[in-house]
Design a protein around this motif. Structure first.
Motif, PDB file in Angstrom:
ATOM      1  N   ALA A  59       0.814  -1.226   0.000  1.00  0.00           N
ATOM      2  CA  ALA A  59       0.000   0.000   0.000  1.00  0.00           C
ATOM      3  C   ALA A  59       0.844   1.271   0.000  1.00  0.00           C
ATOM      4  N   GLY A  60       2.081   1.164   0.434  1.00  0.00           N
ATOM      5  CA  GLY A  60       2.909   2.366   0.570  1.00  0.00           C
ATOM      6  C   GLY A  60       2.451   3.235   1.735  1.00  0.00           C
ATOM      7  N   LEU A  61       1.737   2.633   2.677  1.00  0.00           N
ATOM      8  CA  LEU A  61       1.204   3.335   3.841  1.00  0.00           C
ATOM      9  C   LEU A  61       1.354   2.453   5.072  1.00  0.00           C
ATOM     10  N   SER A  62       1.369   3.073   6.253  1.00  0.00           N
ATOM     11  CA  SER A  62       1.366   2.293   7.486  1.00  0.00           C
ATOM     12  C   SER A  62      -0.036   1.711   7.699  1.00  0.00           C
ATOM     13  N   ILE A  63      -0.119   0.673   8.528  1.00  0.00           N
ATOM     14  CA  ILE A  63      -1.424   0.076   8.842  1.00  0.00           C
ATOM     15  C   ILE A  63      -2.342   1.151   9.424  1.00  0.00           C
ATOM     16  N   SER A  64      -1.806   1.948  10.323  1.00  0.00           N
ATOM     17  CA  SER A  64      -2.586   3.014  10.948  1.00  0.00           C
ATOM     18  C   SER A  64      -3.138   3.982   9.897  1.00  0.00           C
ATOM     19  N   ASP A  65      -2.294   4.361   8.927  1.00  0.00           N
ATOM     20  CA  ASP A  65      -2.742   5.277   7.870  1.00  0.00           C
ATOM     21  C   ASP A  65      -3.790   4.628   6.964  1.00  0.00           C
ATOM     22  N   ILE A  66      -3.638   3.347   6.699  1.00  0.00           N
ATOM     23  CA  ILE A  66      -4.634   2.651   5.878  1.00  0.00           C
ATOM     24  C   ILE A  66      -5.990   2.693   6.580  1.00  0.00           C
ATOM     25  N   PHE A  67      -6.002   2.405   7.886  1.00  0.00           N
ATOM     26  CA  PHE A  67      -7.259   2.462   8.650  1.00  0.00           C
ATOM     27  C   PHE A  67      -7.853   3.870   8.599  1.00  0.00           C
ATOM     28  N   THR A  68      -7.013   4.879   8.805  1.00  0.00           N
ATOM     29  CA  THR A  68      -7.486   6.264   8.842  1.00  0.00           C
ATOM     30  C   THR A  68      -8.014   6.719   7.487  1.00  0.00           C
ATOM     31  N   LEU A  69      -7.274   6.436   6.428  1.00  0.00           N
ATOM     32  CA  LEU A  69      -7.631   6.942   5.102  1.00  0.00           C
ATOM     33  C   LEU A  69      -8.688   6.104   4.382  1.00  0.00           C
ATOM     34  N   HIS A  70      -8.675   4.789   4.625  1.00  0.00           N
ATOM     35  CA  HIS A  70      -9.544   3.904   3.839  1.00  0.00           C
ATOM     36  C   HIS A  70     -10.533   3.095   4.670  1.00  0.00           C
ATOM     37  N   GLY A  71     -10.311   3.027   5.970  1.00  0.00           N
ATOM     38  CA  GLY A  71     -11.218   2.281   6.837  1.00  0.00           C
ATOM     39  C   GLY A  71     -10.828   0.822   6.983  1.00  0.00           C
ATOM     40  N   GLU A  72     -11.402   0.202   8.000  1.00  0.00           N
ATOM     41  CA  GLU A  72     -11.060  -1.187   8.307  1.00  0.00           C
ATOM     42  C   GLU A  72     -11.517  -2.150   7.213  1.00  0.00           C
ATOM     43  N   GLU A  73     -12.669  -1.889   6.605  1.00  0.00           N
ATOM     44  CA  GLU A  73     -13.191  -2.796   5.583  1.00  0.00           C
ATOM     45  C   GLU A  73     -12.232  -2.909   4.394  1.00  0.00           C
ATOM     46  N   ASP A  74     -11.744  -1.770   3.906  1.00  0.00           N
ATOM     47  CA  ASP A  74     -10.775  -1.794   2.799  1.00  0.00           C
ATOM     48  C   ASP A  74      -9.476  -2.463   3.235  1.00  0.00           C
ATOM     49  N   ARG A 136      -1.358   0.835  17.038  1.00  0.00           N
ATOM     50  CA  ARG A 136      -2.458  -0.118  16.850  1.00  0.00           C
ATOM     51  C   ARG A 136      -3.769   0.648  16.655  1.00  0.00           C
ATOM     52  N   PRO A 137      -4.279   0.702  15.415  1.00  0.00           N
ATOM     53  CA  PRO A 137      -5.445   1.539  15.127  1.00  0.00           C
ATOM     54  C   PRO A 137      -6.687   1.203  15.943  1.00  0.00           C
ATOM     55  N   LEU A 138      -6.904  -0.059  16.239  1.00  0.00           N
ATOM     56  CA  LEU A 138      -8.106  -0.426  16.990  1.00  0.00           C
ATOM     57  C   LEU A 138      -8.033   0.019  18.451  1.00  0.00           C
ATOM     58  N   LEU A 139      -6.830   0.369  18.917  1.00  0.00           N
ATOM     59  CA  LEU A 139      -6.677   0.775  20.321  1.00  0.00           C
ATOM     60  C   LEU A 139      -6.450   2.273  20.490  1.00  0.00           C
ATOM     61  N   LYS A 140      -6.633   3.039  19.444  1.00  0.00           N
ATOM     62  CA  LYS A 140      -6.460   4.495  19.535  1.00  0.00           C
ATOM     63  C   LYS A 140      -7.743   5.132  20.053  1.00  0.00           C
ATOM     64  N   ARG A 141      -8.099   4.725  21.270  1.00  0.00           N
ATOM     65  CA  ARG A 141      -9.324   5.198  21.930  1.00  0.00           C
ATOM     66  C   ARG A 141      -9.043   5.345  23.411  1.00  0.00           C
ATOM     67  N   PRO A 142      -9.813   6.183  24.091  1.00  0.00           N
ATOM     68  CA  PRO A 142      -9.593   6.355  25.529  1.00  0.00           C
ATOM     69  C   PRO A 142      -9.857   5.079  26.333  1.00  0.00           C
ATOM     70  N   ASP A 143     -10.729   4.212  25.826  1.00  0.00           N
ATOM     71  CA  ASP A 143     -11.075   2.983  26.531  1.00  0.00           C
ATOM     72  C   ASP A 143     -10.354   1.782  25.916  1.00  0.00           C
ATOM     73  N   ALA A 144      -9.075   1.937  25.618  1.00  0.00           N
ATOM     74  CA  ALA A 144      -8.311   0.931  24.882  1.00  0.00           C
ATOM     75  C   ALA A 144      -8.316  -0.441  25.558  1.00  0.00           C
ATOM     76  N   LYS A 145      -8.197  -0.483  26.875  1.00  0.00           N
ATOM     77  CA  LYS A 145      -8.173  -1.786  27.541  1.00  0.00           C
ATOM     78  C   LYS A 145      -9.535  -2.480  27.413  1.00  0.00           C
ATOM     79  N   ALA A 146     -10.611  -1.729  27.479  1.00  0.00           N
ATOM     80  CA  ALA A 146     -11.940  -2.308  27.299  1.00  0.00           C
ATOM     81  C   ALA A 146     -12.099  -2.836  25.870  1.00  0.00           C
ATOM     82  N   VAL A 147     -11.559  -2.102  24.900  1.00  0.00           N
ATOM     83  CA  VAL A 147     -11.605  -2.559  23.505  1.00  0.00           C
ATOM     84  C   VAL A 147     -10.839  -3.870  23.374  1.00  0.00           C
TER      85      VAL A 147
END
Length: 190
Positions: A59-74, A136-147
């Motif tokens: 992709a030429g992008l980091s995993i985090s950037d892929i999630f941000t720019l294109h979403g988890e589904e893509d 870790r894109p799925l853990l970039k939230r205030p409630d990361a441990k709960a996630v």
């Protein structure tokens, strides 16, 4: 250090079933798939691939950037395509992303072309490990441990479908590598 006779890649006439297959490590983020995978590949005399690294390269992008720019589904669609390609290569050790094994098609490809090994770590071990990196894109939230807690509960039933289950504990990674190696010696395809 194992002797040359301990390594299946170097043993004359060794015909254990796993030797003709890729070893695919599955499990939640922080389970140690990449670190353990590299060391297992060395022990087995095989190449090592990390699907996240291969996705970033493609992709030429980091995993985090892929999630941000294109979403988890893509991201998941791209992940499937990368894993499909990697599973056509000669037998190697493959560290997969935490969600890769959840995809029915990807899981079927892995079951057909690899020995799947679930690196099963408890929540506290996972939590200690994932806090070391903020990528870790799925853990970039205030409630990361709960996630993370929810992801573990949701994914365990699927990870448990792996061919082998090996505990990933704190301590030297070689312990986990050796546990996988031992489990592979008795593995037989369905």
């Amino acid at each position: 250090m194992p002797s040359d006779t301990d390594s299946p890649a170097r043993s004359a006439g060794a015909t254990l079933p796993y030797m003709s297959r890729t070893i695919a490590l599955v499990g939640l983020m922080g389970a140690g798939k990449s670190t353990v995978g590299r060391r297992l590949a060395e022990k087995l005399g095989r190449d090592f691939y990390d699907s996240d690294t291969e996705i970033e390269r493609a992709a030429g992008l980091s995993i985090s950037d892929i999630f941000t720019l294109h979403g988890e589904e893509d991201f998941r669609r791209g992940e499937h395509q990368v894993l499909k390609r990697l599973l056509t290569l000669p037998p190697h050790v493959l560290a997969t992303g935490g969600g890769a094994y959840l995809n029915d098609e990807t899981r079927a490809l892995m079951r057909q072309n690899a020995v799947t090994v679930w690196l099963n770590a408890d929540l506290e071990t996972l939590w200690r490990r994932v806090q070391k990196r903020d990528t870790r894109p799925l853990l970039k939230r205030p409630d990361a441990k709960a996630v993370l807690t929810n992801l573990l509960a949701e994914r365990e039933p699927i990870y448990s479908q792996a061919d082998l289950v090996v505990r990933s504990k704190d301590g030297p990674h070689i312990n986990t590598v050796n546990a996988i190696y031992k489990a592979l010696q008795t593995w037989k395809p369905d």
